[in-house]
Design a protein around this motif. Structure first.
Motif, short mmCIF file in Angstrom:
data_model
loop_
_atom_site.label_atom_id
_atom_site.label_comp_id
_atom_site.label_asym_id
_atom_site.label_seq_id
_atom_site.Cartn_x
_atom_site.Cartn_y
_atom_site.Cartn_z
N CYS A 120 0.68 -1.24 -0.13
CA CYS A 120 -0.11 0.00 0.12
C CYS A 120 0.85 1.35 -0.01
O CYS A 120 1.91 1.27 0.77
CB CYS A 120 -0.66 0.08 1.41
N CYS A 141 0.06 3.09 3.73
CA CYS A 141 0.58 2.43 5.05
C CYS A 141 1.54 1.49 4.69
O CYS A 141 2.23 1.13 5.84
CB CYS A 141 -0.73 1.89 5.87
N CYS A 190 -4.19 -0.19 -0.12
CA CYS A 190 -4.91 -1.27 0.77
C CYS A 190 -6.56 -1.00 0.83
O CYS A 190 -6.76 0.12 0.91
CB CYS A 190 -4.37 -1.66 1.92
N CYS A 232 -7.06 1.98 3.62
CA CYS A 232 -6.63 3.20 3.38
C CYS A 232 -7.53 4.12 2.19
O CYS A 232 -7.70 5.01 2.25
CB CYS A 232 -5.15 3.10 2.80
ZN LIG Z 1 -3.05 1.00 3.46
#
Ligand SMILES: [Zn+2]
Length: 124
Positions: free
Chosen positions: A92, A95, A113, A116
């Motif tokens: 991601c 994050c 992801c 997020c």
């Molecule tokens: Zn993420």
């Protein structure tokens, strides 16, 4: 076909299928746009054809917007693929955690992801 595939291969397959789908879409839209431009060029504009002329203009704008979107989508997909390591889980961008294979298979151009993406969507 028919052999067992692991999840990594499934993701690669999904990305490849998506690239193919977009490439076909680009080819179709390019052809459609060419046909519209051709038919517009064949029409001699005068007052009586004004309505038709604006329809052609609208169609051309609609198809070229779709084409732009498809070209951009393909570029995004390629950029994401270029940044990810083959055989490794995509991470991601926000994050840094690995993105679930099912998510990448469903959304091959994704860079986020699920968590997020949801956060970003609710922020927008
Ligand atoms: Zn993420």
């Amino acid at each position: 076909m028919g052999e067992e595939r692991d999840e990594t291969l499934d993701v690669d397959e999904a990305v490849r299928a998506e690239r193919e789908r977009i490439a076909l879409q680009i080819a179709d839209l390019t052809e459609e746009l060419g046909a519209i431009v051709e038919s517009a060029a064949a029409t001699v504009p005068d007052d009586e054809h004004d309505a038709e002329g604006s329809t052609v203009g609208f169609e051309r704008a609609r198809v070229s917007a779709l084409l732009d979107g498809a070209v951009r989508h393909l570029a995004e997909l390629d950029a994401v693929v270029a940044r990810s390591t083959p055989g490794e889980r995509r991470r991601c961008e926000e994050c840094g955690r690995p993105i679930a294979d099912e998510r990448v298979a469903a959304l091959p151009a994704t860079r986020l992801c699920a968590d997020c993406a949801m956060r970003r969507a609710s922020r927008a």
